[in-house]
Design a protein around this motif. Structure first.
Motif, short mmCIF file in Angstrom:
data_model
loop_
_atom_site.label_atom_id
_atom_site.label_comp_id
_atom_site.label_asym_id
_atom_site.label_seq_id
_atom_site.Cartn_x
_atom_site.Cartn_y
_atom_site.Cartn_z
N ARG A 41 0.83 -1.21 0.00
CA ARG A 41 0.00 0.00 0.00
C ARG A 41 0.87 1.25 0.00
NH1 ARG A 41 -5.50 -1.32 1.64
NH2 ARG A 41 -5.84 0.76 2.49
N ALA A 42 1.99 1.20 0.70
CA ALA A 42 2.88 2.36 0.73
C ALA A 42 3.47 2.64 -0.65
CB ALA A 42 4.01 2.12 1.74
N GLN A 43 3.79 1.60 -1.40
CA GLN A 43 4.31 1.79 -2.75
C GLN A 43 3.25 2.38 -3.68
OE1 GLN A 43 5.77 -2.31 -3.08
NE2 GLN A 43 7.79 -1.49 -3.59
N VAL A 44 2.01 1.94 -3.54
CA VAL A 44 0.93 2.51 -4.33
C VAL A 44 0.74 3.98 -3.96
CG1 VAL A 44 -1.54 2.42 -4.85
CG2 VAL A 44 -0.23 0.30 -4.62
N ASP A 45 0.79 4.28 -2.67
CA ASP A 45 0.67 5.67 -2.23
C ASP A 45 1.74 6.53 -2.91
OD1 ASP A 45 -1.46 5.11 -0.57
OD2 ASP A 45 -0.22 4.89 1.23
N ASN A 46 2.97 6.02 -2.94
CA ASN A 46 4.09 6.80 -3.46
C ASN A 46 4.03 6.94 -4.98
OD1 ASN A 46 6.78 8.12 -2.94
ND2 ASN A 46 7.42 6.54 -4.36
N ASN A 47 3.64 5.87 -5.68
CA ASN A 47 3.69 5.87 -7.14
C ASN A 47 2.43 6.39 -7.81
OD1 ASN A 47 6.33 4.79 -7.74
ND2 ASN A 47 5.61 2.85 -6.89
N LEU A 48 1.31 6.46 -7.08
CA LEU A 48 0.07 6.92 -7.69
C LEU A 48 -0.60 8.08 -6.95
CD1 LEU A 48 0.12 3.57 -8.42
CD2 LEU A 48 -1.89 4.36 -9.65
N PHE A 49 -0.82 7.92 -5.65
CA PHE A 49 -1.66 8.87 -4.94
C PHE A 49 -0.92 10.14 -4.51
CE2 PHE A 49 -4.03 4.85 -3.39
CZ PHE A 49 -4.65 4.74 -4.62
N ARG A 50 0.36 10.03 -4.22
CA ARG A 50 1.11 11.19 -3.74
C ARG A 50 1.25 12.22 -4.85
NH1 ARG A 50 6.43 12.75 -3.93
NH2 ARG A 50 6.99 10.79 -4.96
N ARG A 51 0.87 13.46 -4.55
CA ARG A 51 1.03 14.53 -5.51
C ARG A 51 2.17 15.44 -5.07
NH1 ARG A 51 -4.45 17.48 -6.96
NH2 ARG A 51 -5.08 16.98 -4.83
N TYR A 52 2.87 16.01 -6.05
CA TYR A 52 4.00 16.88 -5.75
C TYR A 52 3.54 18.24 -5.25
CZ TYR A 52 7.10 13.54 -8.04
OH TYR A 52 7.80 12.40 -8.36
N GLU A 53 4.41 18.90 -4.52
CA GLU A 53 4.11 20.23 -4.01
C GLU A 53 4.22 21.25 -5.14
OE1 GLU A 53 3.07 21.16 -1.07
OE2 GLU A 53 3.07 19.09 -0.31
N ALA A 54 3.18 22.07 -5.29
CA ALA A 54 3.17 23.07 -6.35
C ALA A 54 4.29 24.09 -6.19
CB ALA A 54 1.82 23.78 -6.39
N SER A 55 4.68 24.37 -4.95
CA SER A 55 5.67 25.41 -4.70
C SER A 55 7.08 25.01 -5.12
CB SER A 55 5.67 25.77 -3.21
OG SER A 55 6.02 24.63 -2.42
N THR A 56 7.34 23.72 -5.27
CA THR A 56 8.69 23.26 -5.59
C THR A 56 8.77 22.51 -6.91
OG1 THR A 56 8.33 21.23 -4.30
CG2 THR A 56 9.35 23.10 -3.16
N THR A 57 7.69 22.49 -7.65
CA THR A 57 7.64 21.68 -8.86
C THR A 57 7.24 22.52 -10.06
OG1 THR A 57 6.92 19.80 -7.55
CG2 THR A 57 6.65 19.61 -9.91
#
Length: 370
Positions: free
Chosen positions: A197-213
């Protein structure tokens, strides 16, 4: 000297089909088979990070310098697989002010590529941008072989070199806003990829921060997007198996790496194949939107033309093939016109031979018979 065997060239051109299609369209219809494509895509790219840095490392932090020559070498792999990487990686050069230089395996390089079971690596992946400098093995293609279709080579290679230029997965765009059906997604990726579940969170659900991307408006047609079947979202929204650079991909990478690109298209000044001509080793021709070069063993496909000779909107676009399956955003030519597939059907963008495309709102054809 031998004349070009047109039958062989036609066969070579027709090999560009989707690797992961479960079904083939029997007619030129509005059906996109996005769900079937997404469901059958077992081989997805995983994110790789510099282990010495936080996973919050941003695109801005790993960009190369505009105008930089990025050195690339192969750690293993057949000459055929290496040639495919060379053929498709350079598509980014047409839109970004960067240059890839392929060097020998014993040379120093920024990007280092492995194939198959090299170093016991699994899957398709690349480190982001300049993180590649710190890795002895920075990009990997596990599943490629001599039977891999050209469209699959293009899809994966262009995607991974997007990462190598610092691009994130588009579904993790800060403004993506995908309504994930999380429990269904967890189950799917555990079953097909063996992810936690942690890998799915990292590869799909986590969104990048707008301020640094660095990011653009969310682009569901991006080459950097995972395919998403409808059941993976709570609102039934799906994304197909994107196999080529989108319009936004091209404009965005040009903004990230501004300045002069490599100039004219690779097919500029190269004559169309003529069955009445005789060719020598080293001669180049264009044929059905691709550039070919004569070798001692036949004709090598050097890739799709990247310009529009004489301002023709259909230049480089393949004729509709009822045996292929198409995704939203794909373009085809049909009976002298250029069409693009939308979520609602095929839009007629205008007649071939013209210099600009204009969507004709009333030209959506549910079925075009051959």
């Amino acid at each position: 000297m031998k004349k070009l065997n047109l039958a062989k060239l036609v066969l070579a051109t027709s090999l560009s089909v989707l690797f992961f299609n479960c079904e083939k369209d029997s007619e030129f219809t509005a059906e996109t088979n996005q769900d079937a494509i997404a469901k059958s895509t077992a081989h997805v790219c995983i994110e790789k990070w510099n282990t010495n840095e936080s996973k919050a490392a941003s695109v801005k932090d790993v960009q190369w310098q505009p105008g930089q020559t990025i050195r690339v070498k192969f750690l293993n792999g057949s000459s055929y697989l290496q040639s495919k990487v060379k053929q498709y990686a350079v598509q980014w050069e047409d839109h970004a002010n960067i240059k890839f230089e392929f060097v020998s395996s014993n040379s120093s390089a920024n990007i280092k590529i492995g194939f198959g079971n090299y170093n016991n690596a699994k899957g398709y992946w690349s480190y982001l941008g300049t993180d590649s400098n710190n890795q002895s093995h920075s990009m990997h293609y596990e599943y490629f072989n001599n039977n891999t279709p050209d469209e699959e080579f293009r899809r994966v290679i262009v995607h991974e070199f997007g990462h190598a230029l610092g691009l994130i997965h588009e579904h993790q765009n800060p403004v993506a806003g995908i309504n994930w059906n999380k429990e269904v997604v967890y189950e799917y990726y555990q079953r097909t990829q063996g992810w936690t579940r942690a890998q799915v969170d990292n590869n799909l659900f986590r969104r990048y921060e707008a301020s640094t991307t660095n990011y653009s408006a969310y682009d569901r047609l991006s080459i950097m997007h995972y395919p998403i079947p409808a059941e993976h979202t709570t609102d039934g929204v799906s994304v197909g198996n994107n196999t080529q650079l989108s319009t936004t991909d091209k404009s965005f990478i040009a903004r990230i790496y501004p300045g002069s690109t490599t100039g004219g298209g690779k097919c500029d000044g190269v004559a169309e194949y003529n069955s009445n001509d005789t060719y020598s080793v080293g001669d180049k021709v264009t044929y059905r939107g691709n550039l070919y070069q004569k070798t001692a063993n036949g004709w090598d496909n050097l890739g799709a033309c990247d310009s529009t000779p004489n301002g023709d909107i259909c230049a480089g676009v393949a004729e509709y093939n009822r045996n292929n399956t198409y995704s939203v955003g794909n373009k085809v030519t049909y009976q002298g016109n250029l069409y693009q597939l939308t979520a609602n059907g095929w839009n007629n963008l205008g007649a071939c031979g013209t210099s600009s495309a204009t969507t004709k709102s009333n030209a959506v054809f549910p079925t075009l018979n051959n």
